[in-house]
Design an enzyme around this catalytic site. Structure first.
Site, PDB file in Angstrom:
ATOM      1  N   GLU A 117       5.652   5.063  -2.184  1.00  0.00           N
ATOM      2  CA  GLU A 117       7.201   4.374  -1.842  1.00  0.00           C
ATOM      3  C   GLU A 117       7.531   3.340  -2.844  1.00  0.00           C
ATOM      4  O   GLU A 117       8.958   3.209  -3.146  1.00  0.00           O
ATOM      5  CB  GLU A 117       7.553   4.502  -0.533  1.00  0.00           C
ATOM      6  CG  GLU A 117       6.834   2.859  -0.495  1.00  0.00           C
ATOM      7  CD  GLU A 117       5.929   2.462   0.208  1.00  0.00           C
ATOM      8  OE1 GLU A 117       4.471   3.303  -0.282  1.00  0.00           O
ATOM      9  OE2 GLU A 117       5.370   1.270  -0.706  1.00  0.00           O
ATOM     10  N   ASP A 131       3.877   7.714   0.994  1.00  0.00           N
ATOM     11  CA  ASP A 131       3.307   6.656   0.492  1.00  0.00           C
ATOM     12  C   ASP A 131       3.634   6.449  -0.995  1.00  0.00           C
ATOM     13  O   ASP A 131       3.238   5.659  -1.067  1.00  0.00           O
ATOM     14  CB  ASP A 131       1.654   6.546   1.802  1.00  0.00           C
ATOM     15  CG  ASP A 131       1.685   5.761   1.852  1.00  0.00           C
ATOM     16  OD1 ASP A 131       1.802   4.221   1.396  1.00  0.00           O
ATOM     17  OD2 ASP A 131       0.095   5.692   1.465  1.00  0.00           O
ATOM     18  N   LYS A 143      -0.628   6.335   6.830  1.00  0.00           N
ATOM     19  CA  LYS A 143      -1.819   5.452   6.183  1.00  0.00           C
ATOM     20  C   LYS A 143      -2.762   5.061   7.351  1.00  0.00           C
ATOM     21  O   LYS A 143      -2.540   5.071   8.914  1.00  0.00           O
ATOM     22  CB  LYS A 143      -1.349   3.857   5.522  1.00  0.00           C
ATOM     23  CG  LYS A 143      -0.867   3.772   4.009  1.00  0.00           C
ATOM     24  CD  LYS A 143      -0.808   2.094   4.130  1.00  0.00           C
ATOM     25  CE  LYS A 143      -0.078   2.295   2.742  1.00  0.00           C
ATOM     26  NZ  LYS A 143      -0.429   2.747   1.201  1.00  0.00           N
ATOM     27  N   ASP A 167       4.451  -1.655   4.502  1.00  0.00           N
ATOM     28  CA  ASP A 167       4.140  -0.562   3.976  1.00  0.00           C
ATOM     29  C   ASP A 167       3.296   0.512   5.072  1.00  0.00           C
ATOM     30  O   ASP A 167       1.771   0.643   4.579  1.00  0.00           O
ATOM     31  CB  ASP A 167       4.005  -0.368   2.649  1.00  0.00           C
ATOM     32  CG  ASP A 167       3.477   1.661   2.140  1.00  0.00           C
ATOM     33  OD1 ASP A 167       3.573   2.356   3.056  1.00  0.00           O
ATOM     34  OD2 ASP A 167       2.795   1.184   1.397  1.00  0.00           O
ATOM     35  N   ARG A 193       7.120   3.297  -5.628  1.00  0.00           N
ATOM     36  CA  ARG A 193       8.024   3.657  -7.363  1.00  0.00           C
ATOM     37  C   ARG A 193       8.982   4.292  -7.033  1.00  0.00           C
ATOM     38  O   ARG A 193      10.159   3.947  -8.364  1.00  0.00           O
ATOM     39  CB  ARG A 193       7.293   4.559  -8.007  1.00  0.00           C
ATOM     40  CG  ARG A 193       6.438   6.037  -7.014  1.00  0.00           C
ATOM     41  CD  ARG A 193       5.434   7.037  -7.696  1.00  0.00           C
ATOM     42  NE  ARG A 193       3.978   5.987  -7.564  1.00  0.00           N
ATOM     43  CZ  ARG A 193       3.016   6.505  -7.542  1.00  0.00           C
ATOM     44  NH1 ARG A 193       2.813   7.660  -8.039  1.00  0.00           N
ATOM     45  NH2 ARG A 193       1.668   5.753  -7.080  1.00  0.00           N
ATOM     46  N   ASP A 237       3.401  -5.868   0.622  1.00  0.00           N
ATOM     47  CA  ASP A 237       4.060  -4.807   0.006  1.00  0.00           C
ATOM     48  C   ASP A 237       4.916  -5.754  -0.610  1.00  0.00           C
ATOM     49  O   ASP A 237       5.307  -5.203  -1.711  1.00  0.00           O
ATOM     50  CB  ASP A 237       3.569  -4.052   0.448  1.00  0.00           C
ATOM     51  CG  ASP A 237       3.663  -2.350  -0.421  1.00  0.00           C
ATOM     52  OD1 ASP A 237       2.961  -2.180  -1.355  1.00  0.00           O
ATOM     53  OD2 ASP A 237       4.210  -1.345  -0.007  1.00  0.00           O
TER      54      ASP A 237
END
Ligand code: BES
Ligand code: MN
Ligand code: ZN
Length: 491
Positions: free
Chosen positions: A338, A336, A266, A259, A340, A277
């Site tokens: 992502e 970010d 990020k 991620d 969900r 992740d």
């Protein structure tokens, strides 16, 4: 490492190292024929995790390691897990090739019986020896080859076998977690799932590739993946029980193999941790690793959406609108958030294809849960008091503890979109980030009994607990879900 069981009623065989556990300020009880010098035991305190090594002056044990358990009032199964791990680590460190860990029956009884003590001993011994060395070109030799766990009778022995199954499943998950992003892509995670199906006739694995994802319209998973060269996958594992299934349970795990945040990128600091992740997905796979060796009366589905979250010219952009499998439109305000997105499609898929009675999802979903609960507690959102209570009880038993967080109508309302049906964040500076993530998912669950576990804090980086803890993956969720399933089966 070869783990075997010995009955404490039988004679201790010759061993390089005997490990004896004893309470604070209580004289250690040694098996028959074992003797150490009185001076070696002088001022032995026996506080929790105190260690003392002595030479055996006669009898079958060449050396004896005394391990403190602390005050009897403080004995817990968790302590036993820890000292078993500590014992194998010390045995390894002093160069023993074999060790016998001696668990007195009185000790096992004070910990809830021989079976529970056997489970903890097996878990601690196996997990305590874990090392992730896949990428070390010079492998350190591992001296400890044989560990004998000595306890009373068949119950202890059965417990040890169960503990080993649970521990090996946990370590399977840790290996997946610890693998760097370039060694564990969505395709690699899918390959690991296909491998699990080979371990048992009762487990099937299906992997949906891009064409199938398009046909089924998993638009949110596809949208997250579109900024990456690596194609996404949807993993679907099924466990079929021997007899008629009492219930159908779906376990859903976030399998984001790296991620970077996407266009909402990020910061560089610690971004490497985002290889973890996929920890929720890895935990779901770990459960199936153990299911190959367990009998449970449920039909169990493991569903893992797997993707990277990177950024290139095709990546989704803040403001883009995407459509989930059930037709819900989503305004992606922050790329970010992502997890969900890939999970909402997995939840739609779980409902449409498996008609579950209960869904539990695990996800490293929000940084906010780390702020709220730190690294020792996972955030728990449950749609029924029964499920909340069941999961918390299992969490206490395996010491993967959960703490309930709120999911109210206000949180669900905050996720309603201006442009589309939903938006994927609750606003800038709105706070309650973990509840917002859970509330987004809730829009896709309907009235199915459901729990969401936010494991962003616990998947790695916990305290040193001898058999787990520290910077690397913890395998959190595996023993927890298995215990929950077993408890529900025997309820
Ligand atoms: N994978 C992260 C959550 C995360 C952050 C896990 C830190 C462990 C440590 C997730 O995809 C994410 O980036 N969440 C965002 C959500 C925000 C944009 C609403 C977060 O927590 O910052
Ligand atoms: Mn993210
Ligand atoms: Zn993420």
């Amino acid at each position: 490492m070869n783990v075997t069981v010995l009955d404490t009623k039988s004679k201790l065989p010759k061993t390089e190292l005997l490990v004896v556990f004893h309470a604070e300020r209580a004289a250690p009880r040694l098996p028959a024929d074992v003797e150490v010098s009185a001076t070696a035991l002088g001022d032995l305190k026996g506080e929790f995790r105190d260690l003392r090594l002595a030479d055996g002056i006669s009898g079958p044990a060449k050396r004896v390691l005394f391990v403190g358990l602390g005050k009897p009032a403080e004995f817990t199964v968790e302590r036993l897990r820890r000292v078993a791990a500590l014992a194998v680590q010390r045995a390894e460190a002093i160069g023993a090739a074999g060790a016998v860990l001696w668990f007195e029956q009185a000790l096992c009884e004070s910990l809830g019986g021989d079976f529970a003590a056997g489970v903890a001993a097996g878990e601690g011994a196996v997990m305590g020896r874990y090392r992730y060395a896949r990428f070390k070109t010079k492998q350190k030799p591992r001296k400890l080859e044989r560990v004998v766990l000595a306890g009373a009778g068949k119950h202890f022995e059965n417990g040890v076998q169960r503990g080993r199954v649970l521990a090996e499943a946990n370590l399977f998950t840790r290996d997946l977690q610890n693998a760097p992003g370039n060694a564990l892509t969505p395709r690699d995670l899918a390959a690991a799932a296909l491998g699990l199906a080979k371990r048992s006739k009762r487990i099937r694995a299906k992997v949906l590739e891009v064409k199938a994802l398009r046909e089924l319209k998993l638009g949110a998973l596809l949208a997250v993946a579109q900024g990456s060269e690596e194609p996404p996958r949807l993993i679907h594992l099924t466990y079929t029980p021997k007899g008629k299934a009492r219930e159908t349970i779906a376990l859903v795990g976030k399998g984001l193999t790296f991620d970077a945040g996407g266009i909402s990128i990020k910061p560089a600091s610690k971004m490497w941790d985002m290889k973890y992740d996929m920890s929720g997905g890895a935990a779901v796979l770990g459960v199936f690793h153990a299911l190959a060796e367990l009998d449970l009366p449920f039909e169990i589905h493991g569903i893992v959406p797997a993707s990277e979250n990177l950024l290139d010219g095709r990546a989704i952009k803040p403001g883009d609108v995407i459509t989930a499998m059930n037709g819900t439109t989503i305004e992606v305000l922050n790329t970010d958030a992502e997890g969900r997105l890939i999970l909402c499609d997995a939840l739609c898929y779980a409902k449409a294809k498996t008609a579950p009675d209960t869904i539990v999802d695990l996800a490293t979903l929000t940084g906010a849960v780390v702020i709220a609960l730190g690294h020792e507690l996972s955030g728990l959102f449950a749609s029924t008091p029964r499920l909340e209570q069941e999961l918390r009880a299992a969490g206490e038993q395996v010491f993967e503890r959960l703490w309930p967080l709120p999911l109210l109508d206000v949180h669900k309302d905050q996720m309603k979109g201006e442009v589309a049906d939903l938006k994927n964040i609750n606003g800038e500076g709105a706070g309650s980030g973990s509840s917002a993530g859970a509330a987004f998912l809730a829009h896709f669950v309907g009235d199915t009994e459901w729990a969401h576990l936010d494991i962003a804090g616990t998947a790695w980086g916990g305290l040193n607990r001898d058999y787990v803890g520290g910077a690397q993956g913890s395998g959190v969720g595996v023993r927890l879900l298995l215990r929950w399933l077993e408890n529900r089966a025997s309820a």
